[in-house]
Design a protein around this motif. Structure first.
Motif, PDB file in Angstrom:
ATOM      1  N   GLU A   4       0.826  -1.195   0.000  1.00  8.95           N
ATOM      2  CA  GLU A   4       0.000   0.000   0.000  1.00  8.95           C
ATOM      3  C   GLU A   4       0.863   1.248   0.000  1.00  8.95           C
ATOM      4  O   GLU A   4       1.191   1.782   1.037  1.00  8.95           O
ATOM      5  N   GLY A   5       1.250   1.710  -1.173  1.00  9.69           N
ATOM      6  CA  GLY A   5       1.993   2.952  -1.285  1.00  9.69           C
ATOM      7  C   GLY A   5       3.374   2.887  -0.689  1.00  9.69           C
ATOM      8  O   GLY A   5       4.025   1.851  -0.685  1.00  9.69           O
ATOM      9  N   VAL A   6       3.816   4.041  -0.176  1.00  9.19           N
ATOM     10  CA  VAL A   6       5.156   4.188   0.381  1.00  9.19           C
ATOM     11  C   VAL A   6       5.020   4.813   1.762  1.00  9.19           C
ATOM     12  O   VAL A   6       4.225   5.722   1.974  1.00  9.19           O
ATOM     13  N   LYS A   7       5.823   4.323   2.696  1.00  9.37           N
ATOM     14  CA  LYS A   7       5.850   4.856   4.061  1.00  9.37           C
ATOM     15  C   LYS A   7       7.182   5.553   4.301  1.00  9.37           C
ATOM     16  O   LYS A   7       8.229   5.102   3.851  1.00  9.37           O
ATOM     17  N   HIS A   8       7.122   6.655   5.028  1.00 12.07           N
ATOM     18  CA  HIS A   8       8.292   7.447   5.419  1.00 12.07           C
ATOM     19  C   HIS A   8       8.268   7.473   6.942  1.00 12.07           C
ATOM     20  O   HIS A   8       7.379   8.061   7.549  1.00 12.07           O
ATOM     21  N   ILE A   9       9.229   6.785   7.548  1.00  8.18           N
ATOM     22  CA  ILE A   9       9.286   6.657   9.003  1.00  8.18           C
ATOM     23  C   ILE A   9      10.425   7.516   9.542  1.00  8.18           C
ATOM     24  O   ILE A   9      11.538   7.480   9.016  1.00  8.18           O
ATOM     25  N   VAL A  10      10.132   8.267  10.594  1.00  9.80           N
ATOM     26  CA  VAL A  10      11.148   9.056  11.284  1.00  9.80           C
ATOM     27  C   VAL A  10      11.128   8.646  12.754  1.00  9.80           C
ATOM     28  O   VAL A  10      10.089   8.734  13.413  1.00  9.80           O
ATOM     29  N   LYS A  28       2.613  19.329  15.846  1.00 12.64           N
ATOM     30  CA  LYS A  28       1.515  20.055  15.196  1.00 12.64           C
ATOM     31  C   LYS A  28       1.932  20.543  13.812  1.00 12.64           C
ATOM     32  O   LYS A  28       1.204  20.375  12.834  1.00 12.64           O
ATOM     33  N   ASN A  29       3.126  21.115  13.721  1.00  6.90           N
ATOM     34  CA  ASN A  29       3.591  21.632  12.439  1.00  6.90           C
ATOM     35  C   ASN A  29       3.900  20.520  11.447  1.00  6.90           C
ATOM     36  O   ASN A  29       3.695  20.689  10.239  1.00  6.90           O
ATOM     37  N   TYR A  30       4.359  19.370  11.936  1.00  5.42           N
ATOM     38  CA  TYR A  30       4.578  18.216  11.059  1.00  5.42           C
ATOM     39  C   TYR A  30       3.230  17.754  10.506  1.00  5.42           C
ATOM     40  O   TYR A  30       3.065  17.547   9.302  1.00  5.42           O
ATOM     41  N   PHE A  58      15.324   6.769  21.639  1.00  7.26           N
ATOM     42  CA  PHE A  58      14.337   7.307  20.700  1.00  7.26           C
ATOM     43  C   PHE A  58      12.970   7.255  21.371  1.00  7.26           C
ATOM     44  O   PHE A  58      12.556   6.213  21.878  1.00  7.26           O
ATOM     45  N   SER A  59      12.283   8.379  21.385  1.00  5.37           N
ATOM     46  CA  SER A  59      11.025   8.468  22.133  1.00  5.37           C
ATOM     47  C   SER A  59       9.792   8.596  21.246  1.00  5.37           C
ATOM     48  O   SER A  59       8.690   8.298  21.699  1.00  5.37           O
ATOM     49  N   HIS A  60       9.960   9.036  20.002  1.00  6.34           N
ATOM     50  CA  HIS A  60       8.816   9.299  19.125  1.00  6.34           C
ATOM     51  C   HIS A  60       9.031   8.668  17.748  1.00  6.34           C
ATOM     52  O   HIS A  60      10.162   8.612  17.259  1.00  6.34           O
ATOM     53  N   VAL A  61       7.926   8.251  17.152  1.00  2.00           N
ATOM     54  CA  VAL A  61       7.948   7.766  15.775  1.00  2.00           C
ATOM     55  C   VAL A  61       6.909   8.569  14.992  1.00  2.00           C
ATOM     56  O   VAL A  61       5.831   8.885  15.509  1.00  2.00           O
ATOM     57  N   PHE A  62       7.264   8.920  13.770  1.00  2.00           N
ATOM     58  CA  PHE A  62       6.386   9.672  12.876  1.00  2.00           C
ATOM     59  C   PHE A  62       6.302   8.906  11.569  1.00  2.00           C
ATOM     60  O   PHE A  62       7.324   8.517  11.004  1.00  2.00           O
ATOM     61  N   ASP A  93      18.678  15.071  19.043  1.00  2.00           N
ATOM     62  CA  ASP A  93      19.963  14.460  19.340  1.00  2.00           C
ATOM     63  C   ASP A  93      20.304  13.502  18.205  1.00  2.00           C
ATOM     64  O   ASP A  93      21.414  13.497  17.699  1.00  2.00           O
ATOM     65  N   LYS A  94      19.294  12.701  17.784  1.00  2.00           N
ATOM     66  CA  LYS A  94      19.467  11.764  16.671  1.00  2.00           C
ATOM     67  C   LYS A  94      18.147  11.568  15.954  1.00  2.00           C
ATOM     68  O   LYS A  94      17.081  11.664  16.554  1.00  2.00           O
ATOM     69  N   LEU A  95      18.246  11.271  14.662  1.00  2.00           N
ATOM     70  CA  LEU A  95      17.087  10.905  13.843  1.00  2.00           C
ATOM     71  C   LEU A  95      17.448   9.669  13.041  1.00  2.00           C
ATOM     72  O   LEU A  95      18.577   9.513  12.594  1.00  2.00           O
TER      73      LEU A  95
END
Length: 109
Positions: A4-10, A28-30, A58-62, A93-95
């Protein structure tokens, strides 16, 4: 093949001195980029909750969704995305950024 399409994970590890307010502003801005960049079809995010202690800080996933690699490339090169990235580059700090085409597996009932 394909899915199903393409995913971009951060995956994001914020600097220790970044406030919760600044993180919320970033989120919010993302999410607002969905309204500014046509190829971006969906956006979701979450926080790490595993008890395994393997998150390496790492604390968040987008996760952003696109219909095609071309759509992802349009997103990455869009002026709104570039300006957004530059305005928040100093809070991390890191992505880890990972783009992929999901493979859907169906199991018989």
């Amino acid at each position: 093949m394909g899915g199903e399409g393409v995913k971009h994970i951060v995956l994001a590890k914020f600097k220790d001195d970044v406030s919760e307010e600044k993180i919320n502003e970033f989120i919010k801005n993302y999410s607002d980029l969905v309204n500014l960049i046509e190829p971006l079809k969906a956006f979701q995010w979450g926080t790490e909750l595993s008890a395994s202690n393997m998150d390496q800080g790492f604390s968040h996933v987008f996760e952003s969704s696109f219909e095609s690699v071309q759509g992802l490339n349009e997103f990455v090169s869009d002026s709104h995305h570039i300006a957004f990235g530059k305005s928040y580059a100093s809070i991390f700090d890191k992505l880890v950024i990972f783009d992929y085409n999901p493979t859907i597996i169906s199991y018989p009932n």
